[in-house]
Design a protein around this motif. Structure first.
Motif, PDB file in Angstrom:
ATOM      1  N   VAL A 189      -4.761  13.362  -3.809  1.00 23.46           N
ATOM      2  CA  VAL A 189      -3.783  14.304  -3.262  1.00 23.46           C
ATOM      3  C   VAL A 189      -3.432  15.384  -4.264  1.00 23.46           C
ATOM      4  O   VAL A 189      -3.354  16.567  -3.929  1.00 23.46           O
ATOM      5  CB  VAL A 189      -2.509  13.543  -2.825  1.00 23.46           C
ATOM      6  CG1 VAL A 189      -1.456  14.529  -2.331  1.00 23.46           C
ATOM      7  CG2 VAL A 189      -2.825  12.536  -1.749  1.00 23.46           C
ATOM      8  N   LEU A 190      -3.209  14.985  -5.517  1.00 27.85           N
ATOM      9  CA  LEU A 190      -2.794  15.905  -6.574  1.00 27.85           C
ATOM     10  C   LEU A 190      -3.695  15.715  -7.790  1.00 27.85           C
ATOM     11  O   LEU A 190      -4.369  14.689  -7.913  1.00 27.85           O
ATOM     12  CB  LEU A 190      -1.334  15.634  -6.968  1.00 27.85           C
ATOM     13  CG  LEU A 190      -0.255  15.973  -5.942  1.00 27.85           C
ATOM     14  CD1 LEU A 190       1.095  15.455  -6.436  1.00 27.85           C
ATOM     15  CD2 LEU A 190      -0.186  17.468  -5.689  1.00 27.85           C
ATOM     16  N   PRO A 191      -3.694  16.670  -8.713  1.00 26.11           N
ATOM     17  CA  PRO A 191      -4.439  16.461  -9.962  1.00 26.11           C
ATOM     18  C   PRO A 191      -3.918  15.235 -10.693  1.00 26.11           C
ATOM     19  O   PRO A 191      -2.728  14.912 -10.629  1.00 26.11           O
ATOM     20  CB  PRO A 191      -4.146  17.737 -10.758  1.00 26.11           C
ATOM     21  CG  PRO A 191      -3.745  18.745  -9.752  1.00 26.11           C
ATOM     22  CD  PRO A 191      -3.066  18.001  -8.658  1.00 26.11           C
ATOM     23  N   ASN A 192      -4.807  14.574 -11.404  1.00 26.39           N
ATOM     24  CA  ASN A 192      -4.419  13.368 -12.128  1.00 26.39           C
ATOM     25  C   ASN A 192      -3.320  13.645 -13.144  1.00 26.39           C
ATOM     26  O   ASN A 192      -2.514  12.764 -13.467  1.00 26.39           O
ATOM     27  CB  ASN A 192      -5.645  12.765 -12.820  1.00 26.39           C
ATOM     28  CG  ASN A 192      -5.372  11.391 -13.387  1.00 26.39           C
ATOM     29  OD1 ASN A 192      -5.319  11.214 -14.593  1.00 26.39           O
ATOM     30  ND2 ASN A 192      -5.192  10.413 -12.517  1.00 26.39           N
ATOM     31  N   GLU A 193      -3.259  14.888 -13.663  1.00 28.88           N
ATOM     32  CA  GLU A 193      -2.226  15.240 -14.646  1.00 28.88           C
ATOM     33  C   GLU A 193      -0.819  15.166 -14.057  1.00 28.88           C
ATOM     34  O   GLU A 193       0.161  15.016 -14.815  1.00 28.88           O
ATOM     35  CB  GLU A 193      -2.458  16.655 -15.182  1.00 28.88           C
ATOM     36  CG  GLU A 193      -3.696  16.808 -16.036  1.00 28.88           C
ATOM     37  CD  GLU A 193      -4.937  17.164 -15.236  1.00 28.88           C
ATOM     38  OE1 GLU A 193      -5.881  17.717 -15.819  1.00 28.88           O
ATOM     39  OE2 GLU A 193      -4.968  16.893 -14.002  1.00 28.88           O
ATOM     40  N   LEU A 194      -0.708  15.275 -12.734  1.00 29.96           N
ATOM     41  CA  LEU A 194       0.605  15.239 -12.080  1.00 29.96           C
ATOM     42  C   LEU A 194       0.940  13.858 -11.546  1.00 29.96           C
ATOM     43  O   LEU A 194       1.928  13.698 -10.822  1.00 29.96           O
ATOM     44  CB  LEU A 194       0.654  16.257 -10.934  1.00 29.96           C
ATOM     45  CG  LEU A 194       0.538  17.726 -11.339  1.00 29.96           C
ATOM     46  CD1 LEU A 194       0.602  18.623 -10.113  1.00 29.96           C
ATOM     47  CD2 LEU A 194       1.630  18.104 -12.336  1.00 29.96           C
ATOM     48  N   GLN A 195       0.137  12.859 -11.894  1.00 31.97           N
ATOM     49  CA  GLN A 195       0.351  11.510 -11.408  1.00 31.97           C
ATOM     50  C   GLN A 195       0.467  10.545 -12.580  1.00 31.97           C
ATOM     51  O   GLN A 195       0.045  10.839 -13.700  1.00 31.97           O
ATOM     52  CB  GLN A 195      -0.802  11.075 -10.494  1.00 31.97           C
ATOM     53  CG  GLN A 195      -0.932  11.908  -9.228  1.00 31.97           C
ATOM     54  CD  GLN A 195      -2.117  11.481  -8.385  1.00 31.97           C
ATOM     55  OE1 GLN A 195      -3.180  11.148  -8.895  1.00 31.97           O
ATOM     56  NE2 GLN A 195      -1.938  11.484  -7.072  1.00 31.97           N
ATOM     57  N   ALA A 233       5.508  11.108  -6.080  1.00 34.10           N
ATOM     58  CA  ALA A 233       6.904  11.060  -6.512  1.00 34.10           C
ATOM     59  C   ALA A 233       7.151  11.699  -7.871  1.00 34.10           C
ATOM     60  O   ALA A 233       8.215  12.275  -8.108  1.00 34.10           O
ATOM     61  CB  ALA A 233       7.384   9.606  -6.524  1.00 34.10           C
ATOM     62  N   THR A 234       6.205  11.614  -8.788  1.00 34.59           N
ATOM     63  CA  THR A 234       6.456  12.059 -10.164  1.00 34.59           C
ATOM     64  C   THR A 234       5.868  13.429 -10.489  1.00 34.59           C
ATOM     65  O   THR A 234       5.898  13.851 -11.644  1.00 34.59           O
ATOM     66  CB  THR A 234       5.874  11.034 -11.159  1.00 34.59           C
ATOM     67  OG1 THR A 234       4.453  10.936 -10.951  1.00 34.59           O
ATOM     68  CG2 THR A 234       6.500   9.661 -10.954  1.00 34.59           C
ATOM     69  N   SER A 235       5.335  14.118  -9.485  1.00 37.36           N
ATOM     70  CA  SER A 235       4.593  15.358  -9.764  1.00 37.36           C
ATOM     71  C   SER A 235       5.449  16.418 -10.456  1.00 37.36           C
ATOM     72  O   SER A 235       4.987  17.081 -11.396  1.00 37.36           O
ATOM     73  CB  SER A 235       4.006  15.922  -8.466  1.00 37.36           C
ATOM     74  OG  SER A 235       5.024  16.215  -7.533  1.00 37.36           O
ATOM     75  N   THR A 236       6.689  16.589 -10.035  1.00 39.76           N
ATOM     76  CA  THR A 236       7.534  17.631 -10.627  1.00 39.76           C
ATOM     77  C   THR A 236       7.961  17.289 -12.052  1.00 39.76           C
ATOM     78  O   THR A 236       8.333  18.180 -12.818  1.00 39.76           O
ATOM     79  CB  THR A 236       8.792  17.873  -9.774  1.00 39.76           C
ATOM     80  OG1 THR A 236       9.492  16.623  -9.610  1.00 39.76           O
ATOM     81  CG2 THR A 236       8.416  18.414  -8.400  1.00 39.76           C
ATOM     82  N   ASP A 237       7.908  16.009 -12.406  1.00 42.54           N
ATOM     83  CA  ASP A 237       8.306  15.588 -13.750  1.00 42.54           C
ATOM     84  C   ASP A 237       7.144  15.611 -14.735  1.00 42.54           C
ATOM     85  O   ASP A 237       7.358  15.409 -15.940  1.00 42.54           O
ATOM     86  CB  ASP A 237       8.889  14.175 -13.712  1.00 42.54           C
ATOM     87  CG  ASP A 237      10.111  14.067 -12.822  1.00 42.54           C
ATOM     88  OD1 ASP A 237      10.884  15.056 -12.792  1.00 42.54           O
ATOM     89  OD2 ASP A 237      10.293  13.033 -12.164  1.00 42.54           O
ATOM     90  N   CYS A 261       0.793  -1.234   0.000  1.00 40.37           N
ATOM     91  CA  CYS A 261       0.000   0.000   0.000  1.00 40.37           C
ATOM     92  C   CYS A 261       0.825   1.285   0.000  1.00 40.37           C
ATOM     93  O   CYS A 261       0.501   2.224  -0.731  1.00 40.37           O
ATOM     94  CB  CYS A 261      -0.944   0.007   1.210  1.00 40.37           C
ATOM     95  SG  CYS A 261      -2.188  -1.300   1.166  1.00 40.37           S
ATOM     96  N   LEU A 262       1.865   1.347   0.823  1.00 39.38           N
ATOM     97  CA  LEU A 262       2.613   2.598   0.935  1.00 39.38           C
ATOM     98  C   LEU A 262       3.225   3.049  -0.395  1.00 39.38           C
ATOM     99  O   LEU A 262       3.218   4.253  -0.688  1.00 39.38           O
ATOM    100  CB  LEU A 262       3.699   2.476   2.008  1.00 39.38           C
ATOM    101  CG  LEU A 262       3.191   2.357   3.451  1.00 39.38           C
ATOM    102  CD1 LEU A 262       4.363   2.369   4.429  1.00 39.38           C
ATOM    103  CD2 LEU A 262       2.209   3.477   3.793  1.00 39.38           C
ATOM    104  N   PRO A 263       3.761   2.133  -1.222  1.00 44.54           N
ATOM    105  CA  PRO A 263       4.269   2.600  -2.516  1.00 44.54           C
ATOM    106  C   PRO A 263       3.205   3.270  -3.384  1.00 44.54           C
ATOM    107  O   PRO A 263       3.538   4.111  -4.224  1.00 44.54           O
ATOM    108  CB  PRO A 263       4.776   1.305  -3.172  1.00 44.54           C
ATOM    109  CG  PRO A 263       5.128   0.412  -2.037  1.00 44.54           C
ATOM    110  CD  PRO A 263       4.085   0.713  -0.983  1.00 44.54           C
ATOM    111  N   VAL A 264       1.936   2.906  -3.169  1.00 43.76           N
ATOM    112  CA  VAL A 264       0.863   3.546  -3.934  1.00 43.76           C
ATOM    113  C   VAL A 264       0.779   5.023  -3.569  1.00 43.76           C
ATOM    114  O   VAL A 264       0.676   5.891  -4.439  1.00 43.76           O
ATOM    115  CB  VAL A 264      -0.486   2.833  -3.675  1.00 43.76           C
ATOM    116  CG1 VAL A 264      -1.626   3.570  -4.370  1.00 43.76           C
ATOM    117  CG2 VAL A 264      -0.421   1.392  -4.156  1.00 43.76           C
ATOM    118  N   TYR A 265       0.837   5.330  -2.264  1.00 45.06           N
ATOM    119  CA  TYR A 265       0.757   6.730  -1.835  1.00 45.06           C
ATOM    120  C   TYR A 265       2.036   7.483  -2.182  1.00 45.06           C
ATOM    121  O   TYR A 265       1.987   8.611  -2.684  1.00 45.06           O
ATOM    122  CB  TYR A 265       0.489   6.809  -0.336  1.00 45.06           C
ATOM    123  CG  TYR A 265       0.305   8.216   0.152  1.00 45.06           C
ATOM    124  CD1 TYR A 265      -0.876   8.907  -0.095  1.00 45.06           C
ATOM    125  CD2 TYR A 265       1.320   8.886   0.846  1.00 45.06           C
ATOM    126  CE1 TYR A 265      -1.051  10.210   0.335  1.00 45.06           C
ATOM    127  CE2 TYR A 265       1.158  10.193   1.277  1.00 45.06           C
ATOM    128  CZ  TYR A 265      -0.029  10.841   1.016  1.00 45.06           C
ATOM    129  OH  TYR A 265      -0.183  12.136   1.441  1.00 45.06           O
TER     130      TYR A 265
END
Length: 473
Positions: A395-401, A92-96, A83-87
């Motif tokens: 947590v974040l917009p889907n575009e940042l995930q 993790a990839t938002s800035t990219d 579970c934790l890797p899902v969160y």
């Protein structure tokens, strides 16, 4: 040692004895099995309050204690890695992935300022985060009001508009020494903070303002040098031009600036409690209800017909969620959550209550369903899984995930979060879709509760019938 039995004349009409299996199932909903009962009876033979943990007399109990602890530790580690890797991955990839955030550049100027800015916006390749800029035809997009409505309607995350005649207005202000010239009138930036305050604060606004700062500063420097060269032809100083420039120094620096227009501001910091964290609380409250219902219904479940038992499992939680969701809504009312942003205050509050109730029912009945399979001893592990997989996409917009997190569109927490933002910040409405998803979860859970309950009731009846056949033979 005596054997634990039940009077099945009370459990199932016509039967005289029940099997140890059915007793275990009956007691299983409260976390206690026949084996535990036998251990409690045998414990009195060892004496009370008379041993240390390492006493030889407790060897067999100590072995079982270690077994339980080892299994729970192993299962907890397994749940952690599942579970934790899902969160973590949701963040993790938002800035990219900021290029996935659609951003509009609208040049109504069509001259030096607009061209200079788009040369940078459209070709910016410096290291760091970037937005997905598109040069939009000002004729097709309409007026500035149309641009604002498009941003509210979630056509893009932000729009930078270079206003009509921005270059000529600057040139005239310099030439005439216009002290009323406002550099911020050249560019207008539209965005909606309430759509996602984290994305707005960490990506959309800082990336845009940083780009504007660089481009406007570079243009101001170039424009100042160009103008100063014009008013000093051949090294001769034009005192009139210098005097006019002194009257309006803002035409030289900053010359060009911008105005930020937050169309849906995040006006209530307390909203953080309801757009995400509060939904974890809702799930926990629903879990408490499921555990209490499991304990209470074990007192009567063996005496009820299947239809009556199903009503007890489904209707009672749905009734309990009414006061719980109302209490949750009233707590937010006490802290002045802005329920009047889209509707009148009373209607906004009632609508908020309705969506909290639907979310609590969708999450609570899912727990009620899984408690049948996992029993109360293991359902806390499902609770953690349910929370993590619901919260991560929200947590974040889907575009940042990663695209994997698109599953959130069909999960309760994501839809409740979006509905709450519509109610308290007047963002673009998806209330119909949000309600449909939540009701869909409720219907699905009602179906799984019915199926699982029927299956285990059938097993219990079969066990009792087998025991009766054995006793007759």
């Amino acid at each position: 040692m005596s054997v634990v039995t039940l009077d099945t004349s009370q459990a199932i009409p016509g039967s005289r004895r029940t099997s140890k299996h059915s007793v275990s199932r009956a007691l299983g909903d409260t976390g206690m099995e026949v084996k535990n009962v036998e251990q409690m009876t045998g414990a009195s033979e060892l004496g009370t309050f008379s041993h240390t943990f390492l006493s030889p007399e407790l060897k067999h109990l100590r072995k079982e204690y270690y077994t339980i602890i080892t299994r729970v530790t192993g299962l907890t580690v397994l749940i952690m890695w599942a579970c934790l890797p899902v969160y973590w991955g949701a963040l993790a990839t938002s800035t990219d992935m900021t290029r996935n955030l659609d951003a509009w550049f609208i040049d109504r100027d069509g001259s030096r300022i607009g061209n200079a800015l788009w040369d940078v916006f459209g070709n910016f390749s410096a290291p760091g985060a970037h937005l997905g800029w598109t040069n939009v035809d000002p004729v097709n997009i309409g007026t500035n009001d149309d641009v604002a409505q498009a941003i509210v309607a979630e056509k893009a995350w932000i729009a930078v508009v270079v206003q009509a005649n921005a270059t000529s207005n600057l040139d005239m202000a310099r030439a005439n020494g216009d002290i009323t010239y406002d550099p911020t009138s050249a560019i207008t930036v539209y965005y909606v903070q309430g759509r996602n305050e984290i994305a707005a604060a960490n990506a959309i606004v800082p990336i845009t303002t940083n780009l504007l700062q660089q481009t406007t500063s570079a243009f101001a420097t170039y424009a100042a040098q160009r103008y100063l060269a014009q008013i000093r032809p051949g090294g001769t100083i034009n005192t009139t031009a210098y005097s006019l420039l002194a009257n309006a120094p803002q035409t030289l620096t900053p010359a060009v600036s911008w105005t930020m227009v937050n169309l849906r501001p995040y006006t209530a910091p307390v909203a953080t409690a309801v757009t995400l964290v509060g939904q974890i609380f809702i799930t926990i409250f629903a879990f408490m209800t499921a555990m209490a219902n499991a304990t209470a219904r074990s007192l009567v479940q063996q005496h009820l017909r299947l239809s009556s038992y199903l009503k007890l499992r489904i209707v009672i939680p749905l009734v309990i969620y009414f006061p719980l969701s109302l209490s949750y809504a009233l707590v937010n009312l006490a802290f002045n959550l802005p329920f009047g942003a889209r509707y009148n205050y009373a209607s906004g509050f009632c609508l908020f209550w309705v969506y909290v109730y639907l979310a609590m029912a969708s999450l609570g009945l899912a727990l009620e369903s899984m408690i049948t399979l996992l029993t109360p001893r293991f359902v806390p592990f499902f609770l953690f899984t349910l929370i993590v997989f619901n919260v991560s996409p929200a947590v974040l917009p889907n575009e940042l995930q990663n695209p994997f997190y698109s599953y959130g569109y069909g999960f309760p927490v994501w839809n409740l979060s979006q509905a709450v933002r519509t109610i308290i910040f007047n963002t673009h409405s998806h209330l119909g879709v949000n309600a449909s998803v939540l009701v869909g979860w409720i219907i699905l859970s009602c179906g799984t509760i019915s199926a699982f309950t029927w299956f285990f009731r059938r097993q219990e009846k079969a066990a009792v019938c087998n025991q009766l056949d054995v006793s007759k033979s």
